[in-house]
Every structure is written in C-alpha cells, then in structure tokens.
Design an enzyme around this catalytic site. Structure first.
Site, PDB file in Angstrom:
ATOM      1  N   GLY A  51      -1.182 -22.923  20.760  1.00 36.60           N
ATOM      2  CA  GLY A  51      -0.199 -23.961  20.448  1.00 36.60           C
ATOM      3  C   GLY A  51       0.964 -23.377  19.679  1.00 36.60           C
ATOM      4  N   GLN A  56       8.268 -23.193  14.318  1.00 38.87           N
ATOM      5  CA  GLN A  56       7.672 -21.860  14.169  1.00 38.87           C
ATOM      6  C   GLN A  56       8.541 -20.765  14.771  1.00 38.87           C
ATOM      7  OE1 GLN A  56       3.628 -23.203  15.769  1.00 38.87           O
ATOM      8  NE2 GLN A  56       3.116 -21.558  14.350  1.00 38.87           N
ATOM      9  N   CYS A  98      -3.314 -20.326  12.564  1.00 42.24           N
ATOM     10  CA  CYS A  98      -1.932 -20.652  12.922  1.00 42.24           C
ATOM     11  C   CYS A  98      -1.156 -19.349  13.043  1.00 42.24           C
ATOM     12  CB  CYS A  98      -1.322 -21.527  11.830  1.00 42.24           C
ATOM     13  SG  CYS A  98       0.408 -21.941  12.115  1.00 42.24           S
ATOM     14  N   LEU A  99      -0.333 -19.246  14.071  1.00 43.14           N
ATOM     15  CA  LEU A  99       0.469 -18.023  14.257  1.00 43.14           C
ATOM     16  C   LEU A  99       1.427 -17.791  13.085  1.00 43.14           C
ATOM     17  CD1 LEU A  99       1.318 -18.375  18.062  1.00 43.14           C
ATOM     18  CD2 LEU A  99      -0.333 -16.798  17.020  1.00 43.14           C
ATOM     19  N   HIS A 140      -2.469 -30.421  14.800  1.00 40.41           N
ATOM     20  CA  HIS A 140      -1.909 -29.229  14.148  1.00 40.41           C
ATOM     21  C   HIS A 140      -0.417 -29.081  14.473  1.00 40.41           C
ATOM     22  CE1 HIS A 140      -2.376 -24.811  12.942  1.00 40.41           C
ATOM     23  NE2 HIS A 140      -1.188 -24.847  13.501  1.00 40.41           N
ATOM     24  N   GLU A 141      -0.072 -29.237  15.755  1.00 39.49           N
ATOM     25  CA  GLU A 141       1.333 -29.044  16.154  1.00 39.49           C
ATOM     26  C   GLU A 141       2.209 -30.189  15.659  1.00 39.49           C
ATOM     27  OE1 GLU A 141       1.876 -26.139  17.027  1.00 39.49           O
ATOM     28  OE2 GLU A 141      -0.195 -25.657  17.535  1.00 39.49           O
ATOM     29  N   HIS A 144       3.172 -29.614  12.206  1.00 40.49           N
ATOM     30  CA  HIS A 144       4.295 -28.667  12.077  1.00 40.49           C
ATOM     31  C   HIS A 144       5.630 -29.414  12.100  1.00 40.49           C
ATOM     32  CE1 HIS A 144       2.805 -24.572  12.001  1.00 40.49           C
ATOM     33  NE2 HIS A 144       2.020 -24.753  13.046  1.00 40.49           N
TER      34      HIS A 144
HETATM   35 NI    NI Z   1       0.433 -23.582  13.637  1.00 41.66          NI
END
Ligand code: NI
Length: 176
Positions: A51, A56, A98-99, A140-141, A144
C-alpha cells in the site's frame, strides 16, 4: 503507458512534515493525477509494498494505491481517489509496517471489516467491502491521508522510542 515512462518516486520517511499533513481532496482527474497514480503503483511494487498513499511520495492529496499481490495479480490492484471509511466492524490485532517507517513492525488494532467509498482513476464512484489484511491496509492508507502514521496507534512509550530511533538516524545522516 509503457514501463520505461514510469518513475520510482522518493518515499518520505518518518519525521518528514508532509506525513503529518491532512491531504487535500482530488477534485479533477488530470493527466498529472493519472501519472502520479501510475508512478505510485510503480514505486509501491518496486519497494516492495502492499500500500502507498500520496503523502508518502510528497503529494498531500487524497490518493491511495493498494495491491496485496505486489504486482502479481492485476485484478488485486486498487487505486482510489478521496477514499473514505463508511463502515467499520470488529477488531483484529496484527503486525503492521509502513514504507515511511522502515524496519519497524508492531502489532496494531484495526477493524476486521470495513466498507470504503472512493473514486477510481476513470472517475467512477465505487464502494468496496474489505476484510482482514485488505481492511487493515485500507485503514492504514486512509490514516496517511489524515496525517497519521501507524505508529501513532502504539503506546506513548513505544512512540517515543521510535521517534528517538529516527532522530538518531537523521542526525547520523544514515539512510533512514
Ligand atoms: Ni504506510
């Protein structure tokens, strides 16, 4: 679009201000938005991740990409503009990462089932029901887009330790 036109975007890391901002709605599906979405998918697959939200990659816009198959199954790719949670139900406790928060994996509580509404890249309004991992990734997204990282669901002590860790990384100039 052929693959060589796609760009791997730089992923913003914990501590970067854009990750704390509330993202703006996408009001018009311009060529730039379509390109951004495609580059996000490419970046997510390359990372690899399941995701990615536009903040991000330093765009404070309500745009998310999700692919639990990480590029293996085309039909699993979801790109949504202006996603919102309509319903949430149940609870599941699972490890998450998370990236933008590399090397941190912690258990986080999320709804076990959600209903999400959003707009596709061709301008269709859709409603999706998701369970388990997919429900988790949606939450999660969408977090963000509210300027919230998954670590903010952890205890204050854990958050403090993670903050210190990333502060040290930045100060040492290491690849955070
Ligand atoms: Ni994330």
């Amino acid at each position: 679009m052929i693959e060589k036109d796609l760009t791997i975007m730089e992923i913003m890391i914990y501590g970067c201000p854009v990750l704390k901002e509330k993202a703006e709605p996408v009001t018009d599906i311009t060529d730039d938005i379509v390109r951004l979405a495609r580059d996000m998918v490419f970046t997510m697959h390359a990372a690899p991740g399941i995701g990615l939200a536009a903040p991000q990659v330093n765009h404070s816009l309500k745009l998310i990409a999700i692919d639990l198959s990480v590029g293996e199954k085309k039909e699993q790719l979801i790109v949504l503009l202006n996603p919102e949670l309509l319903e949430k139900e149940g609870e599941a406790f699972m490890e998450e990462g998370c990236l933008s928060v590399p090397e941190i994996n912690e258990k986080v509580s999320r709804p076990a089932r959600v209903v999400v509404r959003g707009t596709t890249l061709d301008g269709k309004d859709i409603t999706l029901e998701a369970r388990d991992l997919l429900a988790r990734v949606f939450c999660h997204e969408i977090d963000h887009l509210e300027g919230k990282l998954f670590v903010e669901h952890l205890s204050p002590l854990k958050q403090h330790l993670i903050k210190q860790k990333f502060k040290k990384k930045r100060e040492s100039g290491g690849a955070a």
